[in-house]
Write a protein that holds these residues in place. Structure first.
Motif, mmCIF file in Angstrom:
data_model
loop_
_atom_site.group_PDB
_atom_site.id
_atom_site.type_symbol
_atom_site.label_atom_id
_atom_site.label_comp_id
_atom_site.label_asym_id
_atom_site.label_seq_id
_atom_site.Cartn_x
_atom_site.Cartn_y
_atom_site.Cartn_z
ATOM 1 N N PHE A 160 -44.991 83.829 -2.332
ATOM 2 C CA PHE A 160 -45.636 82.672 -1.701
ATOM 3 C C PHE A 160 -47.134 82.756 -1.929
ATOM 4 C CE2 PHE A 160 -41.688 83.316 0.629
ATOM 5 C CZ PHE A 160 -41.157 82.034 0.591
ATOM 6 N N VAL A 161 -47.694 81.673 -2.456
ATOM 7 C CA VAL A 161 -49.121 81.623 -2.766
ATOM 8 C C VAL A 161 -49.733 80.444 -2.028
ATOM 9 C CG1 VAL A 161 -50.829 81.481 -4.625
ATOM 10 C CG2 VAL A 161 -48.592 82.534 -5.072
ATOM 11 N N GLN A 162 -50.684 80.720 -1.154
ATOM 12 C CA GLN A 162 -51.345 79.631 -0.438
ATOM 13 C C GLN A 162 -52.429 79.055 -1.340
ATOM 14 O OE1 GLN A 162 -52.841 80.618 3.480
ATOM 15 N NE2 GLN A 162 -52.951 78.457 4.036
ATOM 16 N N VAL A 163 -52.363 77.731 -1.570
ATOM 17 C CA VAL A 163 -53.298 77.089 -2.496
ATOM 18 C C VAL A 163 -54.260 76.127 -1.802
ATOM 19 C CG1 VAL A 163 -51.855 77.367 -4.554
ATOM 20 C CG2 VAL A 163 -51.575 75.333 -3.118
ATOM 21 N N GLU A 164 -53.888 75.680 -0.618
ATOM 22 C CA GLU A 164 -54.746 74.829 0.212
ATOM 23 C C GLU A 164 -54.427 75.184 1.656
ATOM 24 O OE1 GLU A 164 -54.235 70.642 -0.627
ATOM 25 O OE2 GLU A 164 -54.438 70.949 -2.778
ATOM 26 N N ARG A 165 -55.204 74.654 2.578
ATOM 27 C CA ARG A 165 -54.984 75.001 3.986
ATOM 28 C C ARG A 165 -53.543 74.771 4.430
ATOM 29 N NH1 ARG A 165 -58.244 72.738 9.239
ATOM 30 N NH2 ARG A 165 -57.217 74.101 10.742
ATOM 31 N N TYR A 166 -52.965 73.651 4.007
ATOM 32 C CA TYR A 166 -51.601 73.323 4.423
ATOM 33 C C TYR A 166 -50.602 73.287 3.269
ATOM 34 C CZ TYR A 166 -53.887 71.979 8.747
ATOM 35 O OH TYR A 166 -54.631 71.986 9.900
ATOM 36 N N VAL A 167 -50.950 73.886 2.139
ATOM 37 C CA VAL A 167 -50.057 73.848 0.973
ATOM 38 C C VAL A 167 -49.834 75.255 0.421
ATOM 39 C CG1 VAL A 167 -49.659 72.884 -1.337
ATOM 40 C CG2 VAL A 167 -50.912 71.536 0.356
ATOM 41 N N TRP A 168 -48.561 75.583 0.250
ATOM 42 C CA TRP A 168 -48.150 76.849 -0.352
ATOM 43 C C TRP A 168 -47.307 76.542 -1.579
ATOM 44 C CZ3 TRP A 168 -48.669 81.804 2.138
ATOM 45 C CH2 TRP A 168 -49.288 81.754 3.392
ATOM 46 N N VAL A 169 -47.295 77.454 -2.543
ATOM 47 C CA VAL A 169 -46.401 77.354 -3.695
ATOM 48 C C VAL A 169 -45.458 78.551 -3.625
ATOM 49 C CG1 VAL A 169 -46.227 77.458 -6.216
ATOM 50 C CG2 VAL A 169 -48.020 76.073 -5.146
ATOM 51 N N ALA A 170 -44.165 78.282 -3.766
ATOM 52 C CA ALA A 170 -43.159 79.341 -3.781
ATOM 53 C C ALA A 170 -42.702 79.557 -5.219
ATOM 54 C CB ALA A 170 -41.969 78.954 -2.904
ATOM 55 N N ASN A 171 -43.109 80.692 -5.799
ATOM 56 C CA ASN A 171 -42.659 81.089 -7.133
ATOM 57 C C ASN A 171 -41.327 81.814 -6.939
ATOM 58 O OD1 ASN A 171 -45.047 80.181 -8.351
ATOM 59 N ND2 ASN A 171 -46.051 82.155 -8.210
ATOM 60 N N MET A 172 -40.211 81.135 -7.258
ATOM 61 C CA MET A 172 -38.882 81.704 -7.044
ATOM 62 C C MET A 172 -38.279 82.132 -8.385
ATOM 63 S SD MET A 172 -37.318 79.054 -4.200
ATOM 64 C CE MET A 172 -36.871 77.838 -5.424
ATOM 65 N N ILE A 173 -37.905 83.392 -8.492
ATOM 66 C CA ILE A 173 -37.342 83.866 -9.759
ATOM 67 C C ILE A 173 -35.854 83.554 -9.775
ATOM 68 C CG2 ILE A 173 -37.049 85.812 -11.322
ATOM 69 C CD1 ILE A 173 -39.537 87.032 -10.075
ATOM 70 N N GLY A 174 -35.512 82.532 -10.566
ATOM 71 C CA GLY A 174 -34.142 82.048 -10.591
ATOM 72 C C GLY A 174 -33.581 81.837 -11.985
ATOM 73 N N GLN A 175 -34.249 82.398 -12.977
ATOM 74 C CA GLN A 175 -33.680 82.289 -14.314
ATOM 75 C C GLN A 175 -33.901 83.575 -15.083
ATOM 76 O OE1 GLN A 175 -36.248 78.849 -15.653
ATOM 77 N NE2 GLN A 175 -36.293 80.008 -17.537
ATOM 78 N N ARG A 176 -32.905 83.956 -15.846
ATOM 79 C CA ARG A 176 -32.946 85.159 -16.681
ATOM 80 C C ARG A 176 -33.464 84.749 -18.050
ATOM 81 N NH1 ARG A 176 -32.494 90.199 -15.791
ATOM 82 N NH2 ARG A 176 -30.476 90.165 -14.763
ATOM 83 N N GLY A 177 -34.663 85.218 -18.388
ATOM 84 C CA GLY A 177 -35.237 84.860 -19.680
ATOM 85 C C GLY A 177 -35.576 83.376 -19.763
ATOM 86 N N THR A 178 -35.746 82.909 -21.000
ATOM 87 C CA THR A 178 -36.140 81.518 -21.185
ATOM 88 C C THR A 178 -35.269 80.766 -22.192
ATOM 89 O OG1 THR A 178 -37.713 82.184 -22.900
ATOM 90 C CG2 THR A 178 -38.571 81.946 -20.645
ATOM 91 N N ARG A 179 -34.355 81.475 -22.845
ATOM 92 C CA ARG A 179 -33.576 80.813 -23.897
ATOM 93 C C ARG A 179 -32.083 80.809 -23.596
ATOM 94 N NH1 ARG A 179 -37.899 82.482 -26.525
ATOM 95 N NH2 ARG A 179 -38.780 81.148 -28.118
ATOM 96 N N THR A 180 -31.437 79.758 -24.063
ATOM 97 C CA THR A 180 -29.981 79.699 -23.976
ATOM 98 C C THR A 180 -29.442 80.568 -25.103
ATOM 99 O OG1 THR A 180 -29.999 77.490 -23.047
ATOM 100 C CG2 THR A 180 -27.982 78.171 -24.142
ATOM 101 N N GLY A 181 -28.534 81.476 -24.753
ATOM 102 C CA GLY A 181 -27.986 82.385 -25.767
ATOM 103 C C GLY A 181 -26.534 82.679 -25.500
ATOM 104 N N SER A 182 -26.098 83.859 -25.918
ATOM 105 C CA SER A 182 -24.694 84.235 -25.778
ATOM 106 C C SER A 182 -24.260 84.295 -24.315
ATOM 107 C CB SER A 182 -24.448 85.585 -26.448
ATOM 108 O OG SER A 182 -25.247 86.576 -25.829
ATOM 109 N N LYS A 183 -25.186 84.514 -23.411
ATOM 110 C CA LYS A 183 -24.840 84.565 -21.993
ATOM 111 C C LYS A 183 -25.006 83.197 -21.318
ATOM 112 C CE LYS A 183 -25.669 89.462 -21.083
ATOM 113 N NZ LYS A 183 -24.922 89.854 -22.215
ATOM 114 N N GLY A 184 -25.190 82.151 -22.116
ATOM 115 C CA GLY A 184 -25.320 80.808 -21.553
ATOM 116 C C GLY A 184 -26.760 80.444 -21.251
ATOM 117 N N VAL A 185 -26.923 79.466 -20.365
ATOM 118 C CA VAL A 185 -28.252 78.971 -20.024
ATOM 119 C C VAL A 185 -28.974 79.993 -19.134
ATOM 120 C CG1 VAL A 185 -27.651 76.538 -20.291
ATOM 121 C CG2 VAL A 185 -27.324 77.655 -18.071
ATOM 122 N N PRO A 186 -30.314 79.927 -19.083
ATOM 123 C CA PRO A 186 -31.080 80.916 -18.315
ATOM 124 C C PRO A 186 -30.910 80.859 -16.796
ATOM 125 C CG PRO A 186 -32.470 79.850 -19.967
ATOM 126 C CD PRO A 186 -31.177 79.086 -19.917
#
Length: 159
Positions: free
Chosen positions: A70-96
């Motif tokens: 969680f990164v606070q960017v303004e007094r009332y605004v936060w950004v949630a960086n959620m890690i929900g993908q493996r890598g960046t490319r579609t490959g033998s294991k399917g989509v990221p």
């Protein structure tokens, strides 16, 4: 009947009062440079810098699938960086996209939103470059956030 509000617009500019958390999905390899993150970086430099530092120091922190930063960017605004993908490319294991990781991250997000009394704003997470399907993500958002009374707005980028 969905408890999610759908609007056309930019998720980085939520027009509601109170604390707002802008949630999005990141990959687990430290890449930041395509998709929704570009819109975030155009508005605030902090989320990208925090994500890159989090990845760089991953041996000493919780950087992994399902984690949230969680990164606070303004007094009332936060950004949630959620890690929900493996890598960046579609490959033998399917989509990221990794639905289990998004589910875990949404659970953490629900806790933070509850603590802050905030609403959650997001694009259709996991469904852009990660290659996921909203029919799989939407029920997770409903279960983890909406059922707990957290207001969620999903933004479809309008031209």
């Amino acid at each position: 009947m969905s408890g999610i509000t759908y609007v056309r617009g930019d998720a980085t500019v939520p027009s509601v009062k109170g604390v707002k958390i802008i949630a999005h999905v990141c990959n687990d390899i430290g890449g930041w440079g395509k998709g929704f993150v570009l819109a975030i970086s155009r508005r605030w430099p902090e989320p990208e810098a925090a994500y890159r530092a989090w990845h760089r120091d991953r041996a000493a922190n919780d950087f992994a699938l399902g984690a949230v930063q969680f990164v606070q960017v303004e007094r009332y605004v936060w950004v949630a960086n959620m890690i929900g993908q493996r890598g960046t490319r579609t490959g033998s294991k399917g989509v990221p996209v990794r639905y289990e990781a998004i589910d875990t991250a949404l659970e953490t997000l629900a806790g933070k939103a509850g603590e802050l009394g905030g609403s959650v704003h997001m694009p259709r997470i996991g469904c852009g470059l990660a290659g996921g399907r909203w029919t799989r993500v939407e029920p997770l958002v409903e279960e983890r956030l909406v059922r707990r009374g957290i207001r969620v707005t999903v933004y479809d980028h309008g031209e």
